[in-house]
Motif scaffolding. Structure first.
Motif, mmCIF file in Angstrom:
data_model
loop_
_atom_site.group_PDB
_atom_site.id
_atom_site.type_symbol
_atom_site.label_atom_id
_atom_site.label_comp_id
_atom_site.label_asym_id
_atom_site.label_seq_id
_atom_site.Cartn_x
_atom_site.Cartn_y
_atom_site.Cartn_z
ATOM 1 N N ALA A 271 2.114 1.849 -3.522
ATOM 2 C CA ALA A 271 1.208 2.097 -4.531
ATOM 3 C C ALA A 271 0.953 3.622 -4.425
ATOM 4 O O ALA A 271 0.682 4.523 -5.289
ATOM 5 N N ILE A 272 1.058 4.136 -2.910
ATOM 6 C CA ILE A 272 0.810 5.439 -2.568
ATOM 7 C C ILE A 272 2.006 6.373 -3.191
ATOM 8 O O ILE A 272 1.686 7.369 -3.922
ATOM 9 N N THR B 179 0.740 -1.188 0.155
ATOM 10 C CA THR B 179 0.138 -0.051 0.021
ATOM 11 C C THR B 179 0.967 1.418 0.093
ATOM 12 O O THR B 179 0.603 2.164 -0.881
ATOM 13 N N PHE C 29 -7.618 5.697 -0.057
ATOM 14 C CA PHE C 29 -6.961 6.502 -1.114
ATOM 15 C C PHE C 29 -8.030 7.747 -1.403
ATOM 16 O O PHE C 29 -7.611 8.906 -2.022
ATOM 17 N N ALA D 32 -4.956 7.041 -6.700
ATOM 18 C CA ALA D 32 -5.481 5.555 -6.954
ATOM 19 C C ALA D 32 -4.317 4.596 -6.992
ATOM 20 O O ALA D 32 -3.431 4.858 -7.278
ATOM 21 N N PRO D 33 -4.673 3.350 -6.373
ATOM 22 C CA PRO D 33 -3.691 2.329 -6.027
ATOM 23 C C PRO D 33 -3.101 1.902 -7.361
ATOM 24 O O PRO D 33 -3.990 2.086 -8.607
ATOM 25 N N GLU E 221 -12.492 5.812 3.110
ATOM 26 C CA GLU E 221 -11.553 4.954 2.459
ATOM 27 C C GLU E 221 -10.143 5.554 2.193
ATOM 28 O O GLU E 221 -10.084 6.979 1.843
ATOM 29 N N LYS F 285 -10.362 -3.016 1.495
ATOM 30 C CA LYS F 285 -10.021 -1.557 1.528
ATOM 31 C C LYS F 285 -9.790 -1.154 2.972
ATOM 32 O O LYS F 285 -9.868 -2.059 3.811
ATOM 33 N N TRP F 286 -8.757 -0.259 2.969
ATOM 34 C CA TRP F 286 -8.241 0.504 4.217
ATOM 35 C C TRP F 286 -9.237 1.297 4.481
ATOM 36 O O TRP F 286 -9.592 2.653 3.918
ATOM 37 N N HIS G 205 -7.653 -2.626 7.581
ATOM 38 C CA HIS G 205 -7.771 -3.357 6.389
ATOM 39 C C HIS G 205 -9.161 -4.127 6.588
ATOM 40 O O HIS G 205 -9.259 -4.958 7.574
ATOM 41 N N HIS H 111 3.986 5.552 -5.683
ATOM 42 C CA HIS H 111 3.726 5.616 -7.256
ATOM 43 C C HIS H 111 2.847 6.283 -7.593
ATOM 44 O O HIS H 111 3.191 6.915 -8.693
ATOM 45 N N ALA H 112 1.697 6.412 -7.029
ATOM 46 C CA ALA H 112 0.552 7.353 -7.280
ATOM 47 C C ALA H 112 1.124 8.666 -7.336
ATOM 48 O O ALA H 112 0.904 9.474 -8.263
#
Length: 111
Positions: A16-17, A13, A91, A110-111, A89, A80-81, A76, A19-20
């Motif tokens: 992913a954050i 996660t 994100f 977004a992931p 949520e 979803k977190w 989680h 990277h976004a």
């Protein structure tokens, strides 16, 4: 969820954050830099120096977010977190936080 499963999920996660945010930065949608040290991801908005910190808390099996607007805890649930207080949520909340702290047009993380 075991501690190992949580750590793997939290690591994915945070990645992913990061990277976004990097993609948004590359697209000139925001002016931000990410730095990561273990389970702590720091997002700095360069135009005003404000920061958002996202870190994992293995003992609680939560992700914690610290931003200008406050501190938030996410657990989680069903893939979803979700915020432990209002079930928002992660994100979506990070998108709102980044929009506010970047001072620009709406940002979608977004992931």
């Amino acid at each position: 969820m075991t501690e190992t499963e949580f750590l793997d999920l939290a690591d994915a996660t945070l990645a992913a954050i990061e990277h976004a945010i990097d993609q948004l930065n590359d697209q000139d949608r925001i002016d931000a830099e990410c730095s990561r040290n273990g389970n702590v991801l720091e997002i700095e908005f360069l135009h005003n120096g404000s920061k958002v910190i996202v870190n994992s808390q293995a003992a609680m099996q939560e992700l914690w977010v610290a931003a200008r607007s406050g501190g938030f805890h996410y657990r989680h649930v069903d893939g979803k977190w979700l915020n432990t207080r209002d079930s928002s949520e992660l994100f979506a909340a990070l998108s709102q936080i980044a929009t506010e702290q970047s001072g620009g047009s709406p940002v979608i993380i977004a992931p």
